[in-house]
Design an enzyme around this catalytic site. Structure first.
Site, short mmCIF file in Angstrom:
data_model
loop_
_atom_site.label_atom_id
_atom_site.label_comp_id
_atom_site.label_asym_id
_atom_site.label_seq_id
_atom_site.Cartn_x
_atom_site.Cartn_y
_atom_site.Cartn_z
N ASP A 142 53.09 13.82 -40.11
CA ASP A 142 53.12 13.55 -38.81
C ASP A 142 53.36 11.92 -38.54
O ASP A 142 52.40 11.35 -39.01
CB ASP A 142 51.98 14.12 -38.15
CG ASP A 142 51.90 13.91 -36.67
OD1 ASP A 142 53.09 14.29 -35.92
OD2 ASP A 142 50.83 13.49 -35.98
N THR A 152 57.17 12.41 -32.96
CA THR A 152 56.54 11.01 -33.24
C THR A 152 57.11 10.01 -34.35
O THR A 152 56.82 8.93 -34.40
CB THR A 152 55.03 11.25 -33.57
OG1 THR A 152 54.90 12.07 -34.66
CG2 THR A 152 54.39 11.65 -32.38
N THR A 153 57.73 10.94 -35.35
CA THR A 153 58.68 10.08 -36.33
C THR A 153 60.05 9.64 -35.78
O THR A 153 60.32 8.36 -36.04
CB THR A 153 58.85 11.09 -37.54
OG1 THR A 153 57.60 11.71 -37.82
CG2 THR A 153 59.09 10.09 -38.84
N ASP A 200 50.93 20.05 -33.02
CA ASP A 200 52.34 19.71 -32.64
C ASP A 200 52.88 20.85 -31.93
O ASP A 200 53.66 20.84 -30.99
CB ASP A 200 53.18 19.37 -33.97
CG ASP A 200 53.10 17.76 -33.89
OD1 ASP A 200 52.21 17.24 -33.61
OD2 ASP A 200 54.10 17.36 -34.62
#
Ligand code: ADP
Ligand code: MG
Length: 526
Positions: free
Chosen positions: A59, A92-93, A394
């Site tokens: 994550d 988020t990446t 997530d």
């Protein structure tokens, strides 16, 4: 092209240039650090804390949050990933990778002499246009369509360490969200209504959704109190069952045994009277909030409670109170005089059960249960368990995104390629530097297909060229099928993701780039 205007070329002082360049370099370095984690074939990171604790995660937000970053501009990327986590929960990446690519383009533009303000304004326009394009290719989703929701959760889980369990975790995430969603007010979804209890022992396969409530602590039985209660009347108390303490700085001097005896008797009477009041209300299961002021419950109190056949669960956290009272339909009680039968919650069974290596207290058969859900997550060790917890979070966020904005788009970098192509077209209708900057923006978005194929061990240049060709031919949903190692229609491959994840990633990344661009000095303060 119109003739080049004089003021469009910009030269700045060497120092300002240095600050901007070093900021961009530092931020890019951070983006490069997480690049290899993007996508289902992305690598995982092992984060080693100084205290010896080890975390394995994929994550982006978690990796960055744990990374020691000191450069102020690089810290902005950490914040960027955090804000994406708040807004969308997934992507988020991607957001950091996109930001890195945009910064790289900025650097090129700056070297060519484009003024930072022009870059910033053009990027802003481009990002708004990108969101428009994304909305135009999005597919509406119905909350009744459970399968579509599960597909979206699957996409989010496919890049995680625990991806092989997605057939179990995805339906769980969907059901949990649907259970806490109030049809009358669907936009008020609060993920805090979903309690995830992670317990080591067993495998992730043993995870389950509990129809009721689970506490991660044992029943207090040092004094021999009950650990199982049928037809429970549950009281949630916020007061302490222990002798009151004197004010700070006040002392009571005890000079002989007589006085000691009196204190002891007084304490016993006090506790006995409290326990009697609790018993009188019909309560037989007591949930006691943790106290920072004094002992929430003493050994003596436990002894009397055990005698009164009242089951006790201690150390309830303050922030759990709302969830508990919602679930059990009881009211938190702040003073013993308020122990009234109508404030208690009813359940068929409260029981301490063994789960893996430990024990938990389970409440089942709750009467008039509120809109909450409980997931009991299991895993063979702490590292797996924690990553499973983050991954489930997530997946839950993905479903929440769909509740808030009910559109899906295809995954596997097909939206990025589509947006890149349409933006490049659009840039041709613009004038001067603006057109140049928008074009650069469009090119930057290709970092997503590039990185996805790179991480999957494919040839990025071939793949990106092929994708461009297909999209130009009108194949809107062509994307990288990472598992098969080729390009396919992503909708048919069931790889879908919420629109909100991608729009917010592009918007937030642009915002961050614009902020970094506008900084021309770092002023240290003491
Ligand atoms: P993030 O932290 O940004 O969510 P991920 O590692 O989850 O990063 O990767 C997300 C990217 O991987 C998205 O662009 C998504 O479209 C893509 N992706 C996810 N699952 C698949 C899949 N099965 N096939 C192809 N691409 C996928
Ligand atoms: Mg993801």
């Amino acid at each position: 092209m119109p003739p080049k205007q004089k003021n469009e070329l910009y030269k700045e002082s060497a120092r300002k240039k240095d600050v901007r360049t070093s900021n961009i370099e530092a931020a890019k370095a951070v983006a490069d650090a997480v690049r290899t984690s993007l996508g289902p074939r992305g690598m995982d990171k092992m984060v080693a804390a100084p205290n010896g604790e080890v975390i394995i995660t994929n994550d982006g937000a978690t990796i960055l949050q744990k990374m020691t970053v000191t450069q102020p501009a690089a810290k902005m990327l950490v914040e960027l990933s955090k804000s994406q986590d708040v807004v969308a929960g997934d992507g988020t990446t991607s957001v950091v990778v996109i930001c890195g690519a945009l910064l790289k383009k900025c650097q090129e533009l700056l070297e060519k002499g484009v003024h930072p303000t022009i870059i910033s304004d053009s990027f802003n326009k481009a990002s708004a246009k990108a969101c428009e394009i994304l909305e135009s290719i999005a597919i509406p989703v119905d909350m009744e369509d459970r399968e579509a929701l599960i597909r979206a959760a699957n996409t989010s889980l496919s890049s995680k360490v625990v991806s092989q369990y997605s057939s179990l975790l995805s339906p769980m995430a969907v059901d949990a969200v649907l259970r806490v969603m109030d049809p009358a007010r669907p936009n008020m979804l609060d993920l805090r209504d979903i309690k995830v209890v992670a317990k080591a022992g067993g495998t992730i396969d043993d995870s389950e959704m509990v129809d009721g409530m689970v506490f991660d602590q044992k029943a207090a039985k040092s004094a021999g109190g009950p650990t199982r209660m049928e037809d429970a009347k549950v009281g949630l108390i916020q007061f302490q069952i222990s002798p009151p303490k004197t004010d700070i700085e006040n002392n009571v001097v005890v000079s002989d045994y007589n006085q000691m005896d009196r204190i002891y008797k007084e304490e016993r009477n006090y506790i006995l009277s409290v326990v009697k009041k609790i018993k009188a209300s019909g309560c037989n299961v007591l949930l006691i909030q943790k106290s920072i002021l004094r002992d929430a419950v003493t050994d003596l109190a436990l002894h009397y409670l055990a005698k009164a056949k009242i089951m006790v669960v201690r150390d309830i956290e303050r922030d759990e109170i709302e969830l508990i009272s919602k679930t059990l339909g009881c009211l938190p009680i702040a003073h013993v005089d308020n122990m009234k039968p109508e404030k208690l919650g009813s359940a068929k069974l409260v029981e301490e059960v063994e789960v893996g290596k430990g024990r938990v207290v389970k409440i089942t058969g709750i009467e008039n249960k509120g809109r909450t859900a409980t997931v009991l997550l299991r895993g063979s060790n702490k590292m797996v368990l924690e990553e499973a917890d983050r991954s489930l979070h997530d997946a839950l966020c993905v479903i929440r995104c769909l509740v808030n904005k009910r559109f899906l788009i295809a995954g596997g970098s097909s939206p990025e390629v589509q947006v890149s192509m349409q933006l490049a077209h659009w840039s041709k209708t613009l004038q001067g530097m603006e057109s140049f900057c928008v074009r650069a923006f469009a090119e930057a978005l290709e970092v997503v297909p590039y990185t996805l194929s790179e991480n999957a061990g494919l040839n990025p240049i071939n793949i990106v060229t092929e994708l461009r060709k297909l999209h130009a031919a009108g194949e809107k949903y062509a994307g990288i099928n990472v598992k098969k190692g080729c390009i396919t229609n992503m909708l048919e491959g069931d790889v879908v993701q919420p629109l909100l994840v991608t729009t917010s990633a592009i918007t937030l990344a642009t915002e961050c780039v614009r902020m970094i661009l506008k900084i021309d000095d770092i002023v240290p303060t003491r």
